[in-house]
Design a protein around this motif. Structure first.
Motif, PDB file in Angstrom:
ATOM      1  N   GLN A 625      29.794 -32.298 -56.050  1.00 53.05           N
ATOM      2  CA  GLN A 625      29.809 -30.839 -55.921  1.00 53.05           C
ATOM      3  C   GLN A 625      28.580 -30.379 -55.146  1.00 53.05           C
ATOM      4  OE1 GLN A 625      31.244 -28.651 -59.558  1.00 53.05           O
ATOM      5  NE2 GLN A 625      30.919 -30.652 -60.549  1.00 53.05           N
ATOM      6  N   ARG A 628      28.603 -25.414 -51.258  1.00 56.69           N
ATOM      7  CA  ARG A 628      29.701 -24.972 -50.390  1.00 56.69           C
ATOM      8  C   ARG A 628      31.055 -25.509 -50.838  1.00 56.69           C
ATOM      9  NH1 ARG A 628      30.100 -26.410 -45.480  1.00 56.69           N
ATOM     10  NH2 ARG A 628      28.889 -28.338 -45.579  1.00 56.69           N
ATOM     11  N   GLY A 629      31.072 -26.338 -51.874  1.00 53.55           N
ATOM     12  CA  GLY A 629      32.325 -26.888 -52.355  1.00 53.55           C
ATOM     13  C   GLY A 629      32.221 -28.394 -52.542  1.00 53.55           C
ATOM     14  N   ARG A 631      32.450 -32.251 -51.746  1.00 53.70           N
ATOM     15  CA  ARG A 631      32.273 -33.121 -50.583  1.00 53.70           C
ATOM     16  C   ARG A 631      32.792 -34.507 -50.929  1.00 53.70           C
ATOM     17  NH1 ARG A 631      26.657 -33.174 -49.677  1.00 53.70           N
ATOM     18  NH2 ARG A 631      26.524 -34.972 -51.098  1.00 53.70           N
ATOM     19  N   THR A 730      34.693 -32.650 -62.056  1.00 51.82           N
ATOM     20  CA  THR A 730      34.746 -31.250 -62.491  1.00 51.82           C
ATOM     21  C   THR A 730      35.457 -31.033 -63.813  1.00 51.82           C
ATOM     22  OG1 THR A 730      36.857 -30.778 -61.383  1.00 51.82           O
ATOM     23  CG2 THR A 730      34.841 -30.593 -60.056  1.00 51.82           C
ATOM     24  N   THR A 740      43.474 -27.716 -51.857  1.00 55.97           N
ATOM     25  CA  THR A 740      42.732 -26.466 -51.661  1.00 55.97           C
ATOM     26  C   THR A 740      43.389 -25.277 -52.357  1.00 55.97           C
ATOM     27  OG1 THR A 740      43.852 -26.315 -49.520  1.00 55.97           O
ATOM     28  CG2 THR A 740      41.564 -27.025 -49.507  1.00 55.97           C
ATOM     29  N   VAL A 743      40.861 -26.037 -55.371  1.00 53.72           N
ATOM     30  CA  VAL A 743      39.451 -26.381 -55.178  1.00 53.72           C
ATOM     31  C   VAL A 743      39.064 -26.074 -53.738  1.00 53.72           C
ATOM     32  CG1 VAL A 743      39.523 -28.199 -56.920  1.00 53.72           C
ATOM     33  CG2 VAL A 743      39.932 -28.771 -54.529  1.00 53.72           C
ATOM     34  N   THR A 744      37.750 -25.983 -53.524  1.00 58.63           N
ATOM     35  CA  THR A 744      37.216 -25.739 -52.190  1.00 58.63           C
ATOM     36  C   THR A 744      36.454 -26.972 -51.734  1.00 58.63           C
ATOM     37  OG1 THR A 744      36.994 -23.374 -52.626  1.00 58.63           O
ATOM     38  CG2 THR A 744      35.681 -24.277 -50.816  1.00 58.63           C
ATOM     39  N   PHE A 745      36.686 -27.369 -50.473  1.00 60.98           N
ATOM     40  CA  PHE A 745      35.985 -28.519 -49.914  1.00 60.98           C
ATOM     41  C   PHE A 745      34.878 -28.052 -48.980  1.00 60.98           C
ATOM     42  CE2 PHE A 745      40.054 -30.315 -51.147  1.00 60.98           C
ATOM     43  CZ  PHE A 745      39.670 -31.499 -51.761  1.00 60.98           C
ATOM     44  N   ALA A 746      33.772 -28.760 -49.050  1.00 61.52           N
ATOM     45  CA  ALA A 746      32.631 -28.406 -48.209  1.00 61.52           C
ATOM     46  C   ALA A 746      32.910 -28.793 -46.761  1.00 61.52           C
ATOM     47  CB  ALA A 746      31.387 -29.125 -48.711  1.00 61.52           C
TER      48      ALA A 746
END
Length: 746
Positions: A625, A628-629, A631, A730, A740, A743-746
């Motif tokens: 984590q 930015r999200g 990785r 998480t 997505t 969740v958000t990916f960096a």
């Protein structure tokens, strides 16, 4: 392509290549099911003996009939021949040859039989043999299913060995020496005193040598080329921008074309107004085509501009018009019990789960586009003498049959030149774009017509991987997984795709459940059921086909059960695994990733396994984590291919499959509104960016007893390994792709 000139293919339209004083040879001559495919096409002076090796005054040309789409098929086919023939790697030429029944794929139908790859009982082996026979009788020339290497391994080595034996026989007769005193090296037969007789000088004599009834390929211990790092034949051209693909093809006097057809899949066209387009500069002709219209112009840009100016009255799609409607149709198959298969049903699942399920969940995967970098393109030229087609295709014989149906020409007056393709991932298992090029050529007889689709046409008229829904439940007892019940609903790829090719598949569609039912796990109560959903939008094979989504369903459900049991994901999979090569890849990926090593806070490690296309593959993904999200930090993959023929290409293919699987899992989907795909270009259908790509380490094992292909097997485990890593980092279970959504990916 190879270094030499193209072999003439009944080239009465485009001219011919002169080849003098040579001969052709291949395994085909030893078990001859069809007339020799080059017999009518080689110039006078060539005695065609077999189908894979041509030797002439200019050198050696190797026939490599499986399509090159970036996976290294041409190079590995050439290497199998060159190893046995003893020709220098940097001097050989390659040619895909003409579409011909002799180049049938004996593997792909057999491997599609409803038997697990680990099943070696007599009935399974007999049915695989029947599949191979069917491929032979049908002349089933096709590239797909990771079948190039397993299908070519024996056939092409024997072809090279037969050619070498004939050349040695010719040299022995010329020198008056026993054959066992002669050797071969670097394209020549070598006498005991060091005299070298080049193959090129022996070819006229070798053509008169009786064909050998039995040949023995080299012992792998004696290999000079196979098993060692090779530079692919096309790598220099691709690295310097000089490689030519289907889209680069030209012909004298060529005109250019594009098409616009109804983006509402399955819908026709009520009519169109082409008045404005006809008046535009460079436009030569507007041609109605099924579902829309084509524009022929003096260059591609003007054709595309004119096509955009046509006003169409599109008919509605016969399928549900929205993504939600399409998923409702897929879900309805559960309600109506539209069972297609139950190939795995061990123990007493219902009785066990009556005591309660520890995990119950629903999973979904979306429609996915093939989205090759090179859009669909083909060149066709109709004259009074026949039709020539130049196109990148995985199904050349089917394309010829389609052209014959459209033109009324006999197949022997249709020439198809197979070209390298700038990506496919299964898209060029269709021939719709070739059919359109033929239709446009009929409207412009005597002129070569080159069809090029726009990116938007390519995306909206794809035959995507089908969406699917899985419903799973399971039970754990005493820290172990004891029951797993997985039901999967999806439209049928085989009914949709093979139906368009004029074939009528019978029985269950195993692609609905492949990668789930056939896993080598001894779960006591274990059931996998496939449900055939009604036809949605037309669908087709996508890299790793059904296993691409089914591994996500199976491995995420299994991971949830393992955590519910309080067990370790690697140790429990090893405990359940009943297949030695599969255990070996699990152990290898555990060692590679240092499984069990503590990770920093906010990081997680996920494991997934899938046996697909006969290849067991295990992958570990590590994520962390960031502000930015999430990785993706590292990925590890181990697979058993039986025997590694080119370690460099194996590494590239394994890494590419991991990237393909992760990238699509992260963000990719096709959604529908008003009956048409909403994603029309790469800006709305994003791939993994280079800055997002993790460090990827791979290992290819050789413990299996069958040679396998690797183009697809590393794709299926990637998505579930990532999803399981997200949970480990998480605590959040993500049960739907693209990830997505949650969740958000960096």
């Amino acid at each position: 392509m190879g270094k030499g000139a193209m072999i003439a293919r009944r080239a009465f339209l485009m001219g011919s290549v002169t080849v003098a004083g040579g001969f052709a040879v291949g395994w085909y001559s030893l078990n001859q099911p069809y007339a020799f495919p080059l017999a009518d096409e080689l110039p006078r002076g060539i005695t065609p003996l077999t189908a894979y090796v041509l030797i002439d005054a200019g050198g050696v040309t190797l026939i490599t009939p499986r399509a090159e789409m970036g996976q290294g098929a041409t190079s590995i086919q050439a290497a199998l021949l060159a190893e046995e023939l003893d020709v220098p790697w940097d001097e050989i030429r390659t040619d895909p040859g003409p579409p011909a029944p002799a180049y049938f794929n004996a593997t792909i139908i057999g491997e599609g039989m409803p038997f697990a790859a680990t099943d070696t009982r007599w009935r399974a082996e007999a049915m695989r043999g029947l599949g191979a026979t069917m491929g032979k009788l049908m002349g089933f020339q096709i590239t797909g299913g990771s079948s190039t290497v397993p299908d070519a391994y024996d056939r092409l080595r024997l072809a090279g060995a037969a050619a070498r034996q004939m050349l040695v026989s010719a040299a022995a007769a010329r020198l008056g020496l026993p054959e066992d005193q002669l050797t071969t090296r670097e394209g020549a037969v070598i006498a005991p005193d060091g005299t070298a007789l080049p193959y090129t000088t022996l070819a006229p004599h070798a053509r008169r040598v009786p064909r050998p009834r039995k040949v023995t390929p080299k012992d792998p211990a004696d290999w000079r080329l196979l098993g060692k790092p090779m530079q692919r034949l096309d790598i220099a051209a691709k690295s310097t921008g000089t490689a030519r693909f289907g889209i680069d093809e030209t012909a004298p006097g060529m005109v250019h074309a594009t098409v616009r057809t109804n983006p509402r899949r399955g819908g026709g066209v009520n009519g169109f107004d082409a008045g404005a387009a006809e008046a535009m500069r460079g436009v030569l002709k507007i041609v109605p085509v099924p579902g829309g219209a084509g524009v022929i112009a003096d260059n591609t840009w003007r054709a595309m501009q004119a096509a955009a100016a046509i006003r169409f009255d599109w008919a509605p799609s016969p399928y549900p018009a929205t993504t939600d409607g399409l998923f409702d149709s897929i879900a309805a198959a559960f309600v109506h019990d539209a069972r297609d298969s139950r190939l795995r049903d061990d123990g007493e699942v219902d009785k066990t789960l009556e005591r309660g399920a520890d995990v119950s969940a629903e999973y979904r995967v979306p429609f996915l586009a093939h989205a090759p970098l090179e859009p669909m393109t083909a060149l066709a030229w109709l004259t009074s003498r026949g039709l020539e087609i130049r196109a990148a295709t995985q199904i050349p014989r089917f394309a010829v049959k389609t052209a014959a149906r459209l033109t009324g020409l006999p197949e022997d007056r249709i020439v198809l030149r197979a070209l390298p393709m700038g990506g496919s991932f299964g898209r060029r298992l269709e021939d719709d774009y070739i059919a359109q090029a033929v239709e446009l050529a009929r409207a412009m007889p005597g002129r070569p017509v080159k069809l090029t689709w726009t990116r938007e046409e390519d995306m909206t008229h794809d035959f995507p991987r089908p969406a699917a829904i899985a419903r799973g439940r399971g039970r754990v007892e005493d820290g172990r997984v004891t029951a797993l019940d997985l039901s999967i609903s999806s439209p049928s790829v085989s009914a949709s795709q093979l139906g368009r090719l004029g074939l009528n598949p019978m029985g269950a569609d195993t692609s609905i459940v492949n990668g789930a039912w056939d896993q080598p796990l001894a779960i006591p109560h274990y059931r996998v059921t496939g449900y055939r959903a009604p036809e949605t939008v037309p669908v087709s094979s996508w890299r790793s086909v059904g296993a691409s989504g089914n591994a996500f369903f199976h491995e995420c459900l299994l991971d949830e059960l393992i955590y519910a049991a309080g067990a370790d994901p690697l140790e429990e999979r090893l405990r359940l695994c009943t297949h030695a090569p599969s255990r070996a890849v699990l152990e290898a990926v555990g060692e590679m990733s240092n499984w069990g090593r503590p990770l920093p806070s906010g990081a997680g490690r996920g494991l997934a396994f899938c046996l697909s296309f006969g290849v067991p593959c295990a992958e570990v993904v590590e994520v962390s984590q960031t502000p930015r999200g999430l990785r993706i930090d590292r990925a590890f993959a181990a697979a058993d291919v039986g025997r590694v023929l080119d370690p460099v290409n194996i590494e590239n293919q394994m890494q590419g499959g991991v990237i393909w699987g992760l990238g699509h899992a992260m963000r990719a989907e096709l959604t529908y509104a008003d009956g048409r795909p909403e994603q029309e270009n790469f800006d709305t259908y994003p791939a993994m960016r280079i800055t997002e790509c993790p460090e990827i380490k791979v290992r290819a094992l050789e413990t299996g007893d069958t040679v396998r292909g690797i183009g697809e097997p590393t794709v299926p485990p990637a998505a579930p390994a990532l999803a399981n890593a997200i949970f480990a980092a998480t605590g959040q279970r993500v049960r739907e792709m693209p990830l997505t959504r949650e969740v958000t990916f960096a």
